[in-house]
Design a protein around this motif. Structure first.
Motif, mmCIF file in Angstrom:
data_model
loop_
_atom_site.group_PDB
_atom_site.id
_atom_site.type_symbol
_atom_site.label_atom_id
_atom_site.label_comp_id
_atom_site.label_asym_id
_atom_site.label_seq_id
_atom_site.Cartn_x
_atom_site.Cartn_y
_atom_site.Cartn_z
ATOM 1 N N VAL A 3 -78.610 20.272 -7.976
ATOM 2 C CA VAL A 3 -78.708 21.527 -8.724
ATOM 3 C C VAL A 3 -77.312 22.115 -8.927
ATOM 4 C CG1 VAL A 3 -81.037 22.257 -8.031
ATOM 5 C CG2 VAL A 3 -79.125 22.653 -6.470
ATOM 6 N N ASN A 4 -77.185 23.037 -9.879
ATOM 7 C CA ASN A 4 -75.976 23.865 -9.903
ATOM 8 C C ASN A 4 -76.319 25.173 -9.185
ATOM 9 O OD1 ASN A 4 -77.298 25.519 -11.743
ATOM 10 N ND2 ASN A 4 -76.292 24.613 -13.514
ATOM 11 N N GLU A 5 -75.349 26.074 -9.102
ATOM 12 C CA GLU A 5 -75.594 27.243 -8.235
ATOM 13 C C GLU A 5 -76.711 28.137 -8.782
ATOM 14 O OE1 GLU A 5 -72.692 26.823 -9.928
ATOM 15 O OE2 GLU A 5 -71.972 28.737 -10.709
ATOM 16 N N THR A 25 -75.345 20.696 -4.322
ATOM 17 C CA THR A 25 -75.153 21.808 -5.273
ATOM 18 C C THR A 25 -73.774 21.712 -5.903
ATOM 19 O OG1 THR A 25 -76.514 23.202 -3.830
ATOM 20 C CG2 THR A 25 -75.253 24.312 -5.561
ATOM 21 N N THR A 26 -73.736 21.530 -7.228
ATOM 22 C CA THR A 26 -72.447 21.542 -7.916
ATOM 23 C C THR A 26 -72.110 23.000 -8.248
ATOM 24 O OG1 THR A 26 -73.432 21.231 -10.113
ATOM 25 C CG2 THR A 26 -72.831 19.245 -8.906
ATOM 26 N N ILE A 27 -70.862 23.364 -8.005
ATOM 27 C CA ILE A 27 -70.467 24.760 -8.227
ATOM 28 C C ILE A 27 -69.301 24.824 -9.217
ATOM 29 C CG2 ILE A 27 -71.446 25.822 -6.159
ATOM 30 C CD1 ILE A 27 -68.825 25.388 -4.687
ATOM 31 N N GLY A 28 -69.502 24.137 -10.352
ATOM 32 C CA GLY A 28 -68.540 24.184 -11.457
ATOM 33 C C GLY A 28 -67.137 23.799 -11.009
ATOM 34 N N PRO A 29 -66.112 24.549 -11.436
ATOM 35 C CA PRO A 29 -64.725 24.192 -11.107
ATOM 36 C C PRO A 29 -64.438 24.218 -9.606
ATOM 37 C CG PRO A 29 -64.844 26.295 -12.282
ATOM 38 C CD PRO A 29 -66.208 25.709 -12.322
ATOM 39 N N ASP A 30 -65.334 24.831 -8.819
ATOM 40 C CA ASP A 30 -65.119 24.871 -7.367
ATOM 41 C C ASP A 30 -65.482 23.555 -6.681
ATOM 42 O OD1 ASP A 30 -64.117 27.402 -7.388
ATOM 43 O OD2 ASP A 30 -66.044 28.364 -7.000
ATOM 44 N N GLY A 31 -66.291 22.707 -7.340
ATOM 45 C CA GLY A 31 -66.607 21.411 -6.719
ATOM 46 C C GLY A 31 -68.071 21.277 -6.354
ATOM 47 N N VAL A 32 -68.325 20.812 -5.123
ATOM 48 C CA VAL A 32 -69.708 20.490 -4.753
ATOM 49 C C VAL A 32 -69.965 20.760 -3.264
ATOM 50 C CG1 VAL A 32 -69.235 18.035 -4.265
ATOM 51 C CG2 VAL A 32 -71.499 18.698 -5.023
HETATM 52 P P1 ADP Z 1 -73.653 21.970 -14.646
HETATM 53 O O1 ADP Z 1 -73.111 21.451 -15.936
HETATM 54 O O2 ADP Z 1 -74.940 21.306 -14.236
HETATM 55 O O3 ADP Z 1 -73.685 23.469 -14.524
HETATM 56 P P2 ADP Z 1 -71.251 22.105 -13.015
HETATM 57 O O4 ADP Z 1 -70.680 23.086 -13.977
HETATM 58 O O5 ADP Z 1 -71.479 22.586 -11.615
HETATM 59 O O6 ADP Z 1 -72.608 21.444 -13.545
HETATM 60 O O7 ADP Z 1 -70.261 20.854 -13.007
HETATM 61 C C1 ADP Z 1 -70.529 19.667 -12.317
HETATM 62 C C2 ADP Z 1 -69.249 19.156 -11.692
HETATM 63 O O8 ADP Z 1 -68.257 18.990 -12.712
HETATM 64 C C3 ADP Z 1 -68.633 20.108 -10.679
HETATM 65 O O9 ADP Z 1 -69.148 19.861 -9.386
HETATM 66 C C4 ADP Z 1 -67.143 19.788 -10.781
HETATM 67 O O10 ADP Z 1 -66.829 18.705 -9.931
HETATM 68 C C5 ADP Z 1 -66.980 19.324 -12.225
HETATM 69 N N1 ADP Z 1 -66.406 20.421 -13.027
HETATM 70 C C6 ADP Z 1 -67.066 21.354 -13.751
HETATM 71 N N2 ADP Z 1 -66.197 22.205 -14.342
HETATM 72 C C7 ADP Z 1 -64.958 21.776 -13.987
HETATM 73 C C8 ADP Z 1 -63.622 22.202 -14.267
HETATM 74 N N3 ADP Z 1 -63.381 23.273 -15.054
HETATM 75 N N4 ADP Z 1 -62.599 21.500 -13.714
HETATM 76 C C9 ADP Z 1 -62.825 20.410 -12.936
HETATM 77 N N5 ADP Z 1 -64.053 19.968 -12.634
HETATM 78 C C10 ADP Z 1 -65.095 20.625 -13.141
#
Ligand code: ADP
Length: 319
Positions: free
Chosen positions: A179-181, A227-234
């Motif tokens: 999941v994402n956050e 849980t993927t948390i965008g630019p913060d990682g996982v």
């Molecule tokens: P979703 O598209 O499902 O919302 P996320 O945004 O959490 O997924 O992105 C998934 C993974 O992609 C993150 O865990 C991260 O490793 C990578 N990611 C997303 N955005 C960035 C970013 N701006 N810079 C580097 N890695 C990113």
């Protein structure tokens, strides 16, 4: 030999560039048009294929889907289980993109939601990857069958089912939840609506929510939560150890962030491929660096499916 099935969606995404989002009753000319292949099933199967996995996509398209299916196959995906549905169109996302960056999307599910044979065939598969862009009954039928057969199942519930569905979901049939956050918060809300401290960071909030979900009555303690948390990682809640804890991995560094579309799908597809590579007994932490590096490459390039990197390019960046 590990072999994965992705039962999911295929869409054609159509982007229209416009001066502004069309108002009720208004007709305006678009200033640009592009088309790409989408659908979470297609994207995630393609990512697993690009990662080198032996992967089969089970999906449905209309007679207009030949081109997109060809593209999906070019990523190393076996498309022999993609059915062409008579009288249906391939699922469509009509995306209006306004000059100020605003988006407006019409989704037509098309063949993705046409009746399937109803037959669940998991013979010969070791792994199953599901999203939520097909009829819920199909998803549930596959989940229950995989649970019974002891197949490792990864579920990425997007778009999110209703709270009622989540509360009664056969969680014990799946092995990994990705999941994402935002999705994590939605699932937890189906079990527990205790408010969290509003001052928590995205990461600390997600960690607290993962613990709460793991312990929630009605969820299954055997499910690993990622849980993927965008630019913060996982964040990974691996349930294999005696005292499971949440482990954090920062995102791999992207050289430039061009378009984050498809990052989550890249993660899910690569995750399954790495599970197949390393074996189900390997700690999840061993799979994560490759998945994160693949995501970083995805965000460096425009588009969703088109931006998903090949394994060799991911490995080269990791070296
Ligand atoms: P979703 O598209 O499902 O919302 P996320 O945004 O959490 O997924 O992105 C998934 C993974 O992609 C993150 O865990 C991260 O490793 C990578 N990611 C997303 N955005 C960035 C970013 N701006 N810079 C580097 N890695 C990113």
């Amino acid at each position: 030999m590990p072999k994965a099935l992705v039962r999911g969606s295929i869409n054609i995404d159509e982007f229209y560039l416009l001066p502004h989002i069309v108002r009720p009753g208004e007709t305006i000319a678009s200033t640009g048009f592009s088309r790409s292949t989408g659908g979470k099933g297609a994207n995630q199967a393609y990512a697993a294929g690009r990662a080198g996995a032996n992967v089969v996509l089970d999906a449905q398209v209309g007679a207009d889907g030949a081109e997109v299916v060809k593209l999906i196959a070019s990523g190393g995906v076996d498309v022999s289980r993609v059915r062409v549905i008579d009288g249906e169109v391939t699922g469509r996302a009509i995306i209006q993109r306004a000059a100020d960056g605003e988006n407006s999307i019409v989704l037509h599910p098309g063949a993705n939601f046409a009746a399937s044979s109803g037959k669940v065939d998991l013979e010969g598969y070791t792994h199953l990857l599901l999203q939520n862009e097909i009829p819920l009954d199909d998803t549930l039928a596959y989940l229950r069958a995989s649970g019974k057969a002891g197949i490792k199942t990864v579920y990425n519930p997007s778009p999110m089912p209703s709270r009622e569905v989540l509360a009664a979901f056969p969680w014990d049939c799946l092995s990994y939840l990705i999941v994402n956050e935002g999705e994590l918060a939605d699932i937890l809300a189906a079990f527990d609506d205790t408010p969290l401290d509003a001052k928590l960071s995205v990461k600390d909030r997600a960690i607290a929510q993962m613990h709460a979900l793991h312990g929630a009555k009605g969820f299954a303690k055997t499910v690993a939560i990622v849980t993927t948390i965008g630019p913060d990682g996982v964040l990974v809640f691996d349930v294999k150890g005696a005292h499971p804890e949440v482990a954090y991995s920062p995102a791999a560094k992207a050289r430039k962030v061009v378009d984050t579309t498809g990052a989550g799908d890249t993660f899910a597809g690569y995750f399954v491929a790495m599970l197949m590579d390393k074996g189900d007994d390997a700690p999840i932490a061993e799979l994560i660096p490759t998945c994160l590096q693949a995501c970083a490459l995805t965000v460096e390039n425009p588009g969703a499916l088109e931006s998903i990197p090949a394994r060799a390019d991911v490995e080269a960046r990791l070296a």
